[in-house]
Design an enzyme around this catalytic site. Sequence first.
Site, short mmCIF file in Angstrom:
data_model
loop_
_atom_site.label_atom_id
_atom_site.label_comp_id
_atom_site.label_asym_id
_atom_site.label_seq_id
_atom_site.Cartn_x
_atom_site.Cartn_y
_atom_site.Cartn_z
N GLY A 85 0.81 -1.21 0.00
CA GLY A 85 0.00 0.00 0.00
C GLY A 85 0.85 1.26 0.00
O GLY A 85 1.88 1.34 -0.68
N CYS A 86 0.42 2.26 0.78
CA CYS A 86 1.08 3.57 0.77
C CYS A 86 2.53 3.52 1.22
O CYS A 86 3.30 4.43 0.92
CB CYS A 86 0.28 4.54 1.62
SG CYS A 86 -1.36 4.94 0.98
N ALA A 87 2.92 2.50 1.97
CA ALA A 87 4.31 2.38 2.42
C ALA A 87 5.21 1.77 1.36
O ALA A 87 6.43 1.67 1.57
CB ALA A 87 4.37 1.54 3.70
#
Length: 353
Positions: free
Chosen positions: A139-141
Amino acid sequence: MDVTIQGLATALPDHELPQDLVRQAAQRVLGPKFENFERLIPSFEQAGIGRRWSVAPLEWFERPHGWADRNQVYLEGTRKMFRDAATAALERAGWRADEVDVVITVSSTGIATPTLEAQLADCMDFRSDVMRVPVFGLGCAGGISGLAIAARLAQAQPGAKVLLVVVEACTPSFRSDRLQKADIIATVLFGDGAAAACLSTDSVRRGAEPRLSMKAEHQHMWPDTLGIMGWEVNDDGLGVIFDRSIPGFAAEHFAPAVDGALAAAGLERADIDRFVCHPGGAKVVQAIETALDLPPDSLDAERAVLHDCGNMSAPTALFVLERVLAAGQTGRMLTCALGPGFTASFAVLERAE
């Protein structure tokens, strides 16, 4: 042996979606179905987003779509962004594609089997023996975690050329059937984009860009937080899990995670010249500034990326890094991103003056 980022580039898809047009389309599509929609309209104006970019034109979102439609749009859009970002990063590094030893592809917004780097191997001119490392679910990481994976592989094979490509098409997951607040907030925030980086321990400089050394990387995962962020898999597509507690969680818990990451590298906050953060949303950026006791509006590049591109999930932090470097930032930087898990991912970077 230091790993250096020898080329960094970003790419956007073809379709520009101004925020006011997105709001108007959302009112047409969601307004009649979601009884509290009018109360959420201010979110479009308060999100700090002026526009974002999509793999699909605006009118695509006004029709119903199932898994096959959504994933086909994902594949077509991410293949193009992968090629554009990777080609630009290789050019900046002074590398040829057939010199690349490892290709890491980070993406969590669609399914590709064979994976994207295999689908593009011929047109990119990758070697037949290139090592392929597809990574899903960060995801966003994913952008910062991808740098960490790339650095470890580069260290494991000194001199190898590692190409990292982080590409997401969030917008095809727009849902008009679930009628959950998280889906509307996703409509407010998310866009599509890609970033690529070339990493190696090779000290021979070919590209014109100043090299950026990776000094350390770190991850922190909080227990009992799986429900904060992620995907639900439904019959019609992916459904976003996006908890309203994220800004508050960041304000309370982010600073200790930062301090832990820095302590693992033998550093303190005072040793960092610039924090480079994933702008998950305007409230998250504000929460990070508060948590780290940063001067107001010090995360200017983060806000600029959010305004110009929205939250693109994994590549967004690398868009910020590109802007920070273009502005001439030198010294020691800590790149940071929050993602599903619930996880904080960090990388300590250093650029000589």
